[in-house]
Design an enzyme around this catalytic site. Structure first.
Site, PDB file in Angstrom:
ATOM      1  CG  HIS A  23       2.788  -9.493  13.454  1.00 53.88           C
ATOM      2  ND1 HIS A  23       3.083 -10.407  12.466  1.00 53.88           N
ATOM      3  CD2 HIS A  23       3.647  -8.453  13.264  1.00 53.88           C
ATOM      4  CE1 HIS A  23       4.065  -9.944  11.717  1.00 53.88           C
ATOM      5  NE2 HIS A  23       4.428  -8.750  12.188  1.00 53.88           N
ATOM      6  CG  HIS A  25       7.514  -5.154  13.973  1.00 48.61           C
ATOM      7  ND1 HIS A  25       8.498  -6.031  13.569  1.00 48.61           N
ATOM      8  CD2 HIS A  25       6.417  -5.457  13.231  1.00 48.61           C
ATOM      9  CE1 HIS A  25       8.013  -6.818  12.611  1.00 48.61           C
ATOM     10  NE2 HIS A  25       6.760  -6.492  12.391  1.00 48.61           N
ATOM     11  NE  ARG A  27      10.574  -1.117  14.211  1.00 52.13           N
ATOM     12  CZ  ARG A  27      10.326  -1.877  13.152  1.00 52.13           C
ATOM     13  NH1 ARG A  27      10.753  -3.121  13.084  1.00 52.13           N
ATOM     14  NH2 ARG A  27       9.674  -1.398  12.130  1.00 52.13           N
ATOM     15  CG  ASN A  51      11.688  -7.390  12.346  1.00 48.07           C
ATOM     16  OD1 ASN A  51      11.145  -7.123  13.417  1.00 48.07           O
ATOM     17  ND2 ASN A  51      11.331  -6.822  11.200  1.00 48.07           N
ATOM     18  CE  LYS A 108       6.953 -12.966  10.680  1.00 49.04           C
ATOM     19  NZ  LYS A 108       6.953 -11.529  10.887  1.00 49.04           N
ATOM     20  CG  HIS A 145       6.663 -11.646   5.800  1.00 49.58           C
ATOM     21  ND1 HIS A 145       6.571 -10.370   6.323  1.00 49.58           N
ATOM     22  CD2 HIS A 145       6.489 -11.516   4.460  1.00 49.58           C
ATOM     23  CE1 HIS A 145       6.350  -9.513   5.334  1.00 49.58           C
ATOM     24  NE2 HIS A 145       6.294 -10.177   4.204  1.00 49.58           N
ATOM     25  CG  HIS A 182       1.647  -9.296   8.028  1.00 48.18           C
ATOM     26  ND1 HIS A 182       2.047 -10.078   6.981  1.00 48.18           N
ATOM     27  CD2 HIS A 182       2.771  -9.048   8.755  1.00 48.18           C
ATOM     28  CE1 HIS A 182       3.340 -10.293   7.068  1.00 48.18           C
ATOM     29  NE2 HIS A 182       3.801  -9.678   8.156  1.00 48.18           N
ATOM     30  CG  ASP A 261       3.110  -5.908  10.451  1.00 49.60           C
ATOM     31  OD1 ASP A 261       4.162  -6.011  11.109  1.00 49.60           O
ATOM     32  OD2 ASP A 261       3.099  -5.819   9.204  1.00 49.60           O
ATOM     33  CG  HIS A 265      10.246   2.184   9.956  1.00 48.18           C
ATOM     34  ND1 HIS A 265      11.395   1.428   9.920  1.00 48.18           N
ATOM     35  CD2 HIS A 265       9.247   1.365   9.550  1.00 48.18           C
ATOM     36  CE1 HIS A 265      11.094   0.202   9.491  1.00 48.18           C
ATOM     37  NE2 HIS A 265       9.801   0.136   9.272  1.00 48.18           N
ATOM     38  CB  ALA A 277       8.035  -1.958   4.283  1.00 50.90           C
TER      39      ALA A 277
HETATM   40  C1  NCD Z   1       7.915  -4.721   9.350  1.00 48.21           C
HETATM   41  C2  NCD Z   1       9.063  -3.959  10.039  1.00 48.21           C
HETATM   42  O1  NCD Z   1       9.202  -2.756   9.777  1.00 48.21           O
HETATM   43  O2  NCD Z   1       9.765  -4.552  10.842  1.00 48.21           O
HETATM   44  N1  NCD Z   1       7.495  -3.969   8.218  1.00 48.21           N
HETATM   45  C3  NCD Z   1       6.301  -4.063   7.591  1.00 48.21           C
HETATM   46  O3  NCD Z   1       6.145  -3.426   6.556  1.00 48.21           O
HETATM   47  N2  NCD Z   1       5.322  -4.795   8.062  1.00 48.21           N
HETATM   48  C4  NCD Z   1       8.368  -6.091   9.009  1.00 48.21           C
HETATM   49  C5  NCD Z   1       7.230  -7.012   8.645  1.00 48.21           C
HETATM   50  O4  NCD Z   1       6.487  -7.479   9.513  1.00 48.21           O
HETATM   51  O5  NCD Z   1       7.058  -7.296   7.458  1.00 48.21           O
HETATM   52 ZN    ZN Z   2       5.543  -7.442  11.098  1.00 49.05          ZN
END
Ligand code: NCD
Ligand code: ZN
Length: 367
Positions: A23, A25, A27, A51, A108, A145, A182, A261, A265, A277
């Site tokens: 899992h 991200h 981006r 996402n 997902k 999720h 998660h 996860d 950002h 988040a």
């Molecule tokens: C994730 C994100 O920033 O894409 N953020 C997070 O707090 N984990 C999205 C997610 O997996 O919930």
């Molecule tokens: Zn995530």
């Protein structure tokens, strides 16, 4: 007579098969450029979350293009193997699932609005049952999720409130592989343990490390200050839950495996009045896990958590020739940030991402 110099003892060393991250991200745009190398350097398989913005990954074609795009960042790295996911939304149809297995590993599902980039998430799960049916047939994994989108439920209780939903889907579709992503609570662990073997869960490094008090400034470690870089969803819970997660991760139970996860950002979105988040954990996750497993006297089970249980659940072959990973017991300080200039008008300033635990000292280092 010259003094005989004794060679200093070698620090304890862990040599592991290349771990997997089920899992992550990665981006797009500038953040992808900064974040992807951290995952590609240390991991074998990585399940890439869909996402992305402005365009989420919704179809097999999107997934194929995204994969091709990511591959630019590690053309020489044969050890890294991204696995693609698509987002399941109200607009997903069974036709969009059939025949995609060669490209897509998982679907997902985000309940609407529960986390970063989930505005296109789902409220009525029952309407998606034909899609789950198609996923079951096609052999795609359903990644959930697991938080209720109900605004009347406090954030801390959203995961527990989601569990009946999980149970319903798991029982109705016994041939559908489901991962509760998660997980953060004792309740979720018990639920996953009690459900049949089509249900598993990922556990992150940061949920093994922090509690809610490390986010909102009530722990000694937080020095009384709110810590935006510890903020993610699902939010870390209480010490009781953290300990339950440590026990689950080190239990040897094949239902639990690693998904970082890691969710980078730009600093402007983390240090502001409306904090996004997501914790960027790729640079520190393996060090955290080694320390947690060591504290739990379970270093011998780290390999299962990192590179056996996940592959087995996803039905993936081990990658015998992939480079191994070495961790040594040696303190290091986590870099304050990772940054780059981007020759693109979208970004006026060099972009900066602050890793989880920046500036703190960890005791295991990946060499
Ligand atoms: C994730 C994100 O920033 O894409 N953020 C997070 O707090 N984990 C999205 C997610 O997996 O919930
Ligand atoms: Zn995530």
């Amino acid at each position: 007579i010259p003094a005989i110099r004794e060679r200093p003892p070698m620090p304890p060393t862990l040599i592991l098969p290349r771990p997997d991250d089920f899992h992550v991200h990665l981006r797009n745009g500038m953040v992808r450029f900064l974040a992807t190398p951290f995952t590609a350097e240390h991991f074998g398989y990585a399940l890439v979350m869909p996402n992305t913005r402005p365009c989420p990954i919704l179809t097999a074609e999107d997934a194929m293009n995204y994969r091709r795009d990511l591959m630019q960042y590690f053309p020489e790295n044969k050890d890294f193997h991204p696995l693609m996911s698509i987002q399941i939304t109200d607009k997903t149809t069974p036709d969009m699932i059939t025949g995609t297995k060669a490209i897509v590993t998982a679907g997902k599902l985000y309940p609407e609005g529960v986390t970063t980039n989930s505005d296109n998430g789902v409220r009525d799960f029952k309407r998606l049952y034909p899609v789950f049916e198609a996923m079951q047939k096609e052999g795609l994994v359903l990644c959930l999720h697991g938080e209720s989108p109900d605004h009347n439920i406090s954030g801390l209780n959203r995961e527990a409130a989601f569990l009946p939903q999980l149970r319903e889907i798991a029982i109705k579709f016994p041939g559908l592989q489901i991962v509760l992503e998660h997980i953060t609570t004792h309740d979720a662990i018990r639920e996953v343990e009690s459900l049949p073997n089509n249900v598993a869960a990922t556990i992150t490094a940061h949920h093994l490390w922090i509690t809610i008090d490390d986010i909102i400034g009530y722990s000694q470690r937080s020095q009384g200050k709110l810590r935006p870089h510890n903020f993610c969803k699902p939010i870390a819970k209480h010490e009781f839950d953290r300990q339950a997660l440590c026990h689950a991760a080190t239990s040897g139970n094949p239902k639990f495996f690693f998904g970082s996860d890691s969710a980078p950002h730009p600093v402007d979105d983390k240090e502001c009045s409306r904090v996004c988040a997501g914790c960027f954990t790729s640079p520190v996750a393996l060090s955290i896990l080694a320390e947690v497993f060591e504290r739990m006297n379970a270093l011998h089970l780290l390999e299962d958590f990192l590179s056996v249980h996940g592959k087995n659940f996803y039905g993936l072959p081990p990658r015998m020739n992939a480079k191994k990973i070495t961790l040594i017991k040696e303190s290091w300080v986590v870099n304050g940030s990772t940054s780059a200039d981007w020759p693109n008008a979208d970004y006026r300033r060099p972009i900066l991402i602050i890793p989880f635990l920046a500036g703190e000292t960890l005791t295991w280092r990946v060499t």
